[in-house]
Design a protein around this motif. Structure first.
Motif, PDB file in Angstrom:
ATOM      1  N   LEU A 295      -4.112   9.977  -2.120  1.00  0.00           N
ATOM      2  CA  LEU A 295      -5.374   9.844  -1.090  1.00  0.00           C
ATOM      3  C   LEU A 295      -5.202   8.499  -0.902  1.00  0.00           C
ATOM      4  O   LEU A 295      -5.244   7.392  -1.637  1.00  0.00           O
TER       5      LEU A 295
ATOM      6  N   GLU B 267      -7.383  10.474   5.599  1.00  0.00           N
ATOM      7  CA  GLU B 267      -7.420  11.538   6.806  1.00  0.00           C
ATOM      8  C   GLU B 267      -6.995  12.729   6.563  1.00  0.00           C
ATOM      9  O   GLU B 267      -7.646  13.624   7.157  1.00  0.00           O
TER      10      GLU B 267
ATOM     11  N   ASP C  97       0.803  -1.160   0.016  1.00  0.00           N
ATOM     12  CA  ASP C  97       0.128   0.035   0.068  1.00  0.00           C
ATOM     13  C   ASP C  97       0.788   1.284  -0.086  1.00  0.00           C
ATOM     14  O   ASP C  97       0.227   2.305   0.290  1.00  0.00           O
ATOM     15  N   ILE C  98       2.116   1.138  -0.213  1.00  0.00           N
ATOM     16  CA  ILE C  98       3.021   2.407  -0.297  1.00  0.00           C
ATOM     17  C   ILE C  98       3.819   2.405  -1.577  1.00  0.00           C
ATOM     18  O   ILE C  98       4.386   1.784  -2.263  1.00  0.00           O
ATOM     19  N   LEU C  99       3.359   3.600  -2.202  1.00  0.00           N
ATOM     20  CA  LEU C  99       4.160   3.897  -3.684  1.00  0.00           C
ATOM     21  C   LEU C  99       4.856   5.104  -3.499  1.00  0.00           C
ATOM     22  O   LEU C  99       4.628   6.333  -2.963  1.00  0.00           O
TER      23      LEU C  99
ATOM     24  N   PHE D 294      -0.818   8.401   7.497  1.00  0.00           N
ATOM     25  CA  PHE D 294      -0.779   7.403   6.960  1.00  0.00           C
ATOM     26  C   PHE D 294       0.820   6.908   6.741  1.00  0.00           C
ATOM     27  O   PHE D 294       1.316   5.648   7.243  1.00  0.00           O
TER      28      PHE D 294
ATOM     29  N   LYS E  70      -5.174   6.001  -4.096  1.00  0.00           N
ATOM     30  CA  LYS E  70      -5.024   4.532  -4.046  1.00  0.00           C
ATOM     31  C   LYS E  70      -6.564   3.821  -3.960  1.00  0.00           C
ATOM     32  O   LYS E  70      -6.964   4.109  -2.713  1.00  0.00           O
TER      33      LYS E  70
ATOM     34  N   ASN F 231      -6.192   6.597   3.251  1.00  0.00           N
ATOM     35  CA  ASN F 231      -7.415   6.364   4.016  1.00  0.00           C
ATOM     36  C   ASN F 231      -8.393   7.703   4.017  1.00  0.00           C
ATOM     37  O   ASN F 231      -9.287   7.763   4.848  1.00  0.00           O
TER      38      ASN F 231
HETATM   39  P1  5GP Z   1      -4.427   9.611   3.880  1.00  0.00           P
HETATM   40  O1  5GP Z   1      -4.755  10.898   4.891  1.00  0.00           O
HETATM   41  O2  5GP Z   1      -5.566   9.842   2.890  1.00  0.00           O
HETATM   42  O3  5GP Z   1      -4.669   8.306   4.726  1.00  0.00           O
HETATM   43  O4  5GP Z   1      -3.059   9.672   3.465  1.00  0.00           O
HETATM   44  C1  5GP Z   1      -2.675  10.804   2.417  1.00  0.00           C
HETATM   45  C2  5GP Z   1      -1.374  11.349   3.043  1.00  0.00           C
HETATM   46  O5  5GP Z   1      -0.433  10.368   3.028  1.00  0.00           O
HETATM   47  C3  5GP Z   1      -0.834  12.290   1.936  1.00  0.00           C
HETATM   48  O6  5GP Z   1      -0.798  13.490   2.419  1.00  0.00           O
HETATM   49  C4  5GP Z   1       0.428  11.540   1.543  1.00  0.00           C
HETATM   50  O7  5GP Z   1       1.615  12.553   1.833  1.00  0.00           O
HETATM   51  C5  5GP Z   1       0.425  10.477   2.485  1.00  0.00           C
HETATM   52  N1  5GP Z   1       0.547   9.236   1.460  1.00  0.00           N
HETATM   53  C6  5GP Z   1      -0.417   8.197   1.718  1.00  0.00           C
HETATM   54  N2  5GP Z   1       0.007   7.205   0.910  1.00  0.00           N
HETATM   55  C7  5GP Z   1       1.197   7.550   0.434  1.00  0.00           C
HETATM   56  C8  5GP Z   1       1.893   6.614  -0.701  1.00  0.00           C
HETATM   57  O8  5GP Z   1       1.672   5.638  -1.062  1.00  0.00           O
HETATM   58  N3  5GP Z   1       3.168   7.384  -0.978  1.00  0.00           N
HETATM   59  C9  5GP Z   1       3.428   8.502  -0.544  1.00  0.00           C
HETATM   60  N4  5GP Z   1       4.735   9.029  -1.185  1.00  0.00           N
HETATM   61  N5  5GP Z   1       2.618   9.290   0.477  1.00  0.00           N
HETATM   62  C10 5GP Z   1       1.374   8.786   0.862  1.00  0.00           C
END
Ligand code: 5GP
Length: 192
Positions: free
Chosen positions: A127, A131, A18-20, A99, A156, A129
């Motif tokens: 995007l 948050e 789940d990480i790119l 995340f 994602k 989860n």
């Molecule tokens: P969320 O808040 O939607 O869970 O995660 C979004 C935030 O986490 C984004 O601002 C981003 O910086 C970081 N993020 C989430 N997934 C990834 C990922 O797969 N790769 C990277 N480089 N950042 C991510």
């Protein structure tokens, strides 16, 4: 956006399920020509919505959001992740679970930078989860501002926040949506 998908295929590193990692063009080195084209896509999508402010969260959203603000010819506000001593106490605040760092941050924006006349376009790089976006929507709500849309570079899709936000009526425009990725063979499948 086909060109962004091509960059992801060419330079993206699938670190885990789940990480790119996209350090080559978005998160460390920033490809200015590419992010200009991304800003143009969001401009096409939201140009008739009366956007007067771009809102993002530090740090990785800022470069992208700056380009978008320039295209819309409006100002950019970014939410801060930690409260510094020189910040005012008059803040809108929301809790956001990070995340990538797996910690809870309290994000904040000075009350004088968001207000009820604002029509806000939220911009972020990823995007997952939801948050970060939900925290930013929360700040806008506290200011009684209107969120007219959300622009995400890479959604994602398998993490479902995008589907949830759309079902709540949020106008979400993701430029690339990944439905599956596999760290073993570096496979990345985009939503059609
Ligand atoms: P969320 O808040 O939607 O869970 O995660 C979004 C935030 O986490 C984004 O601002 C981003 O910086 C970081 N993020 C989430 N997934 C990834 C990922 O797969 N790769 C990277 N480089 N950042 C991510």
């Amino acid at each position: 956006m086909k060109e962004l998908e091509n960059y992801i295929i060419k330079y993206g590193k699938v670190v885990s399920d789940d990480i790119l990692k996209v350090d080559n063009f978005l998160n460390h080195k920033i490809d200015i020509k590419l992010i200009k084209k991304m800003a143009e896509c969001w401009y096409d999508e939201f140009k008739n919505k009366g956007v007067n402010k771009i809102l993002t969260i530090e740090a990785s959203g800022i470069a992208l959001a700056t380009m978008v603000a320039d295209r819309f010819n409006v100002n950019l506000v970014f939410a801060k992740k930690s409260k510094t001593t020189n910040m005012s106490n008059n803040l809108y605040q929301a809790k956001v679970f990070s995340f990538t760092h797996q910690v809870e941050n309290v994000i904040s924006v000075d009350k004088k930078y968001l207000n009820k006349e604002d029509k806000i376009l939220i911009i972020d790089d990823f995007l997952a989860n939801g948050e970060a976006v939900s925290g930013l929507i929360n700040l806008a709500k506290q200011a009684e501002a209107e969120v007219v849309g959300v622009g995400i570079a890479i959604e994602k899709g398998f993490q479902k926040a995008g589907d949830k936000l759309r079902s709540e009526g949020i106008n979400l425009k993701s430029l690339a949506i990944i439905d599956r990725m596999d760290p073993l063979n570096s496979e990345i499948i985009f939503r059609k």
